[in-house]
Design an enzyme around this catalytic site. Structure first.
Site, PDB file in Angstrom:
ATOM      1  N   HIS A 125      41.781 -18.267 -47.720  1.00 34.11           N
ATOM      2  CA  HIS A 125      41.138 -17.147 -47.022  1.00 34.11           C
ATOM      3  C   HIS A 125      41.375 -15.815 -47.757  1.00 34.11           C
ATOM      4  CE1 HIS A 125      40.718 -19.762 -43.467  1.00 34.11           C
ATOM      5  NE2 HIS A 125      42.014 -19.980 -43.493  1.00 34.11           N
TER       6      HIS A 125
HETATM    7  O1  RIB Z   1      42.223 -16.815 -40.045  1.00 33.63           O
HETATM    8  C1  RIB Z   1      42.788 -16.735 -41.340  1.00 33.63           C
HETATM    9  C2  RIB Z   1      43.656 -15.533 -41.466  1.00 33.63           C
HETATM   10  O2  RIB Z   1      44.717 -15.617 -40.524  1.00 33.63           O
HETATM   11  C3  RIB Z   1      44.334 -15.425 -42.850  1.00 33.63           C
HETATM   12  O3  RIB Z   1      44.556 -14.077 -43.155  1.00 33.63           O
HETATM   13  C4  RIB Z   1      45.648 -16.117 -42.623  1.00 33.63           C
HETATM   14  O4  RIB Z   1      46.674 -15.632 -43.495  1.00 33.63           O
HETATM   15  C5  RIB Z   1      45.958 -15.708 -41.212  1.00 33.63           C
HETATM   16  O5  RIB Z   1      46.550 -14.416 -41.264  1.00 33.63           O
END
Ligand code: RIB
Ligand code: CA
Length: 312
Positions: free
Chosen positions: A241
């Site tokens: 992500h």
């Molecule tokens: O939903 C994904 C996000 O939530 C990413 O930033 C992961 O590190 C968590 O913080």
């Protein structure tokens, strides 16, 4: 032209890869990292941030602690995804890098005032609490922010912490609503694109085979992080992500999306934290965000590999 950035983060294995990618890239000047409560409590996210910076060898980059809870809600964490330390997958030594004494929100305010307007980008990859709090404490800095490139939200991909909401937005929807309404140019990396940024076994093994310590660390983190998404979605691979934000700064051409209106639901009985993305432009509301949807996955992973390979 070197891009000056502040990373606001809640490590988190994917945050850790994003931090290493940024610190390995000479196109970016990381002015500082600010930890926020999110995946795990602040005491762990600030410790994890210092561990990752020390791992990279870039101990010239200062680490600050920001807010330890959302603006007005109780903290929701994600140990079920990231493990009890928030950085499970490899044991890192206690860092010698000190935590800065200044509050991270004050660092954000001071830095934006000290640099020419329009020259500093904020890269929040956790809940948006610190950013919103900085805007509340010092509204004069809002017009000085070059852009915000954030990981958060979802539309076609729907939620990962509730059926409607993505974690970063869900943890502090009031903060997200204030940031999305601020007028600052936004680049949004939602699950719609990050769920296409999946590791694969060959890439993880190539990381593990890199000389030095950073490649094997990335392999350990992504091995651990992968198990949650594989169990939940049946997907093979871990979604990177947060590195998508840094990758966009380095190679925006790898991504595709639309400039649309995105509002944050804060009062929904079932939908609090939802990013209401007007992808089909039916609302008539003014666009406020570049909302990404697609990525050249292979080029992205080739770039991350090549950058991590530069680190010790
Ligand atoms: O939903 C994904 C996000 O939530 C990413 O930033 C992961 O590190 C968590 O913080
Ligand atoms: Ca994160």
């Amino acid at each position: 032209m070197v891009q000056k950035i502040i990373i606001d983060t809640d490590p988190g294995q994917d945050d850790a890869v994003a931090i290493l990618l940024a610190l390995a890239s000479p196109e970016l000047q990381v002015l500082g990292l600010v930890a926020v409560a999110g995946n795990v409590p602040l005491a762990l996210t600030e410790l994890n941030t210092r561990k990752v910076v020390e791992l990279s060898g870039r101990t010239d980059v200062p680490v600050f602690a920001g807010c330890d809870r959302p603006l007005s809600r109780d903290l929701v964490t994600a140990e079920h995804v990231h493990g009890k330390t928030g950085l499970d997958g490899i044991d890192l030594p206690e860092p010698t890098l000190p935590l800065q004494a200044q509050h991270g929100v004050d660092f954000i305010v001071e830095t934006l005032r000290a640099h020419d307007a329009g020259t500093v980008t904020l890269v929040p990859i956790g809940p948006l609490t610190n950013i919103a709090e900085a805007f509340r404490r010092a509204p004069d800095i809002i017009g000085r922010v070059q852009q915000i490139v954030l990981m958060g939200g979802a539309y076609f991909e729907v939620g990962n912490i509730t059926p409607a909401a993505e974690f970063n937005i869900y943890v502090d929807p009031e903060a997200a609503a204030e940031v999305f309404a601020s007028g600052v140019p936004l680049v949004v990396m939602p699950l719609d694109v990050t769920h296409k940024a999946l590791t694969d076994r060959a890439w993880i093994e190539a990381m593990r085979a890199l000389p030095g310590r950073c490649g094997p660390a990335v392999a350990g983190w992504t091995d651990f992080f992968e198990r949650f998404d594989t169990a939940k979605y049946g997907s093979v691979g871990a979604p990177l992500h947060d590195p998508c934000t840094i990758a966009w700064l380095l190679h925006p051409d790898l991504f595709e999306g639309r400039h649309i209106n995105v509002e944050i639901e804060v009062d929904g009985r079932w939908t609090t934290g939802m990013t209401v993305a007007d992808w089909w432009r039916v609302s008539g509301r003014a666009p406020n965000a570049l909302f990404l949807k697609d990525v050249d996955r292979d080029a992205l992973f080739d770039m991350i590999h090549d950058r991590i390979a530069r680190l010790p």
